[in-house]
Structure formats: structure tokens, C-alpha cells
Motif scaffolding. Structure first.
Motif, mmCIF file in Angstrom:
data_model
loop_
_atom_site.group_PDB
_atom_site.id
_atom_site.type_symbol
_atom_site.label_atom_id
_atom_site.label_comp_id
_atom_site.label_asym_id
_atom_site.label_seq_id
_atom_site.Cartn_x
_atom_site.Cartn_y
_atom_site.Cartn_z
ATOM 1 N N LEU A 132 -4.458 -7.398 1.647
ATOM 2 C CA LEU A 132 -4.814 -6.112 2.231
ATOM 3 C C LEU A 132 -6.228 -6.188 2.793
ATOM 4 O O LEU A 132 -7.073 -6.936 2.288
ATOM 5 C CB LEU A 132 -4.739 -5.008 1.176
ATOM 6 C CG LEU A 132 -3.401 -4.881 0.450
ATOM 7 C CD1 LEU A 132 -3.510 -3.905 -0.700
ATOM 8 C CD2 LEU A 132 -2.321 -4.442 1.414
ATOM 9 N N ALA A 133 -6.507 -5.412 3.819
ATOM 10 C CA ALA A 133 -7.837 -5.376 4.409
ATOM 11 C C ALA A 133 -8.137 -3.960 4.874
ATOM 12 O O ALA A 133 -7.241 -3.217 5.265
ATOM 13 C CB ALA A 133 -7.925 -6.348 5.584
ATOM 14 N N THR A 134 -9.403 -3.604 4.829
ATOM 15 C CA THR A 134 -9.803 -2.295 5.313
ATOM 16 C C THR A 134 -9.725 -2.255 6.835
ATOM 17 O O THR A 134 -9.809 -3.292 7.502
ATOM 18 C CB THR A 134 -11.236 -1.950 4.843
ATOM 19 O OG1 THR A 134 -11.498 -0.584 5.132
ATOM 20 C CG2 THR A 134 -12.262 -2.841 5.506
ATOM 21 N N LYS A 135 -9.546 -1.065 7.377
ATOM 22 C CA LYS A 135 -9.455 -0.911 8.823
ATOM 23 C C LYS A 135 -10.863 -0.929 9.409
ATOM 24 O O LYS A 135 -11.743 -0.202 8.965
ATOM 25 C CB LYS A 135 -8.744 0.395 9.166
ATOM 26 C CG LYS A 135 -8.463 0.564 10.645
ATOM 27 C CD LYS A 135 -7.561 1.739 10.913
ATOM 28 C CE LYS A 135 -8.365 3.019 10.877
ATOM 29 N NZ LYS A 135 -7.629 4.176 11.390
ATOM 30 N N GLY A 136 -11.066 -1.783 10.385
ATOM 31 C CA GLY A 136 -12.359 -1.871 11.051
ATOM 32 C C GLY A 136 -12.241 -1.392 12.479
ATOM 33 O O GLY A 136 -11.546 -0.420 12.771
ATOM 34 N N ASP A 137 -12.916 -2.089 13.398
ATOM 35 C CA ASP A 137 -12.896 -1.721 14.809
ATOM 36 C C ASP A 137 -11.566 -2.018 15.490
ATOM 37 O O ASP A 137 -11.265 -1.480 16.541
ATOM 38 C CB ASP A 137 -14.007 -2.455 15.568
ATOM 39 C CG ASP A 137 -15.392 -1.946 15.175
ATOM 40 O OD1 ASP A 137 -15.474 -0.794 14.706
ATOM 41 O OD2 ASP A 137 -16.362 -2.700 15.328
ATOM 42 N N SER A 138 -10.787 -2.910 14.882
ATOM 43 C CA SER A 138 -9.486 -3.233 15.450
ATOM 44 C C SER A 138 -8.430 -3.119 14.361
ATOM 45 O O SER A 138 -8.741 -3.112 13.175
ATOM 46 C CB SER A 138 -9.494 -4.645 16.036
ATOM 47 O OG SER A 138 -9.733 -5.593 15.024
#
Length: 196
Positions: A132-138
Motif C-alpha cells: 500500500l502507498a499513500t496518494k501523492g501527486d500522481s
């Protein structure tokens, strides 16, 4: 010929009789396929005679199957990994859980537009890995990967051997149309009768 696609990922639950011989349930869709990696481990024995190798025997030992999928639903997770779904429809994985063997089928599209079809006769999966990863600029998609160990099946084929995989390429000489159209309707059973 190179493949350019992967789809139609199915699984079939296995029932074993008293001797351990498998029968397969009707195949069900597992998930939308993203990747499939199959590695094979062989047992090798070399007989040396007259100061050199006289005979070499290589046999299938086991394999590893890693599937990248879009999602694994609660029922599929239960069927593949042995987890349970509680009364609130929550998937609960416990340390004592263990997956039952299933057959896995899929197809890969070739560059000429035809498909190569596969059945792996006996696969035991572990709990899916999650990244899982946090939402960034993309936007970055996170999807599960499930890994299984591939074994030969217990039930011998018509030549008294124990297959672990069946594979056919659509359009090859001698391949019946009914073999292709029925591929995901049932788990393929080897047929060694003559006069086809």
C-alpha cells in the motif's frame, strides 16, 4: 512466439478420494489477471560411469506461481488460503489457517492473436501479499500478489504418470476446436487415446 497479454484467470477447488486422487469442481473466475510468473524446480541425478556422465535424469519437483491480480474477493480468499469469513463478512486470517489445493487456469495472448492456454493441476497458496502507498501527486495502483506452490497431482493420467501442467496453443496442428472452447468449462484431463 512471444506473448503480449494475460487474461481469463480461473481456479477449481479440488476434492480428494480416499487414495488422494483429485476431482475438480467447476472452474470459477479468480480475479482479473495482471501478471503470472511460473518457476520450476527440478530434481536432477547424474550417473557417472567410465569417468564421465552416463545417464542424466531430470524430473519435476515443484514450482512457484506468483499471480498479480486486481483484487481477491472474500470467497476466493477463503477458497485459496483457508482464511475464514466471519458473520460480519470480514475476512479473518489466522495462524492456523492453511490453503487447500486448487487447480489454476489462465491464457496468454500471443503476438499473432492466438492464445496459449494453461492448467496447473495442484497449487497451494499462501496469504496474499499487500503493498500500500499513500496518494501523492500522481495516482499509483496497489494490488495484491498471491503466491502458491505448484505440485504434481496425485491422480495418474492415462499413461500412469502424474501431470503438473497442461498447456496448449490455439491454432497448432492437431488441436481440436473443442479443446479450446471447453478449456475453462472444466479442468483439462489428459487424453492419450488414438485415432483422433
Amino acid at each position: 512466439m512471444a506473448t503480449i497479454g494475460l487474461d481469463s484467470l480461473y481456479y477449481a477447488k479440488i476434492t480428494e478420494d480416499a487414495s488422494g486422487h483429485e476431482t475438480y469442481d467447476t472452474p470459477r473466475v479468480l480475479a482479473k489477471a495482471m501478471t503470472a510468473e511460473l518457476g520450476v524446480e527440478l530434481v536432477e541425478a547424474i550417473l557417472y560411469a567410465d569417468d564421465g556422465p552416463a545417464e542424466v535424469v531430470k524430473e519435476f519437483k515443484s514450482g512457484t506461481l506468483s499471480l498479480g491480480v486486481d483484487d481477491i474477493g472474500a470467497t476466493t480468499a477463503q477458497d485459496l488460503t483457508g482464511c475464514v469469513v466471519d458473520s460480519n463478512n470480514v475476512v479473518v486470517s489466522r495462524s492456523e489457517d492453511g490453503g487447500n489445493p486448487v487447480a489454476i487456469g489462465f491464457r496468454a495472448k500471443k503476438a499473432n492473436g492466438k492464445y496459449r492456454y494453461f492448467w496447473l493441476y495442484r497449487v497451494i497458496f499462501s496469504v496474499p501479499a499487500t503493498s500500500l502507498a499513500t496518494k501523492g501527486d500522481s495516482i499509483t495502483f496497489s494490488s495484491p500478489t498471491i503466491e502458491g506452490t505448484v505440485f504434481r497431482r496425485n491422480k495418474p493420467d492415462g499413461e500412469d504418470k502424474h501431470p503438473w501442467k497442461a498447456e496448449v496453443t490455439e491454432g497448432d496442428t492437431g488441436v481440436l476446436e473443442s479443446t479450446i472452447t471447453g478449456w475453462f468449462g472444466t479442468v483439462y484431463e489428459p487424453d492419450f487415446t488414438t485415432g483422433i
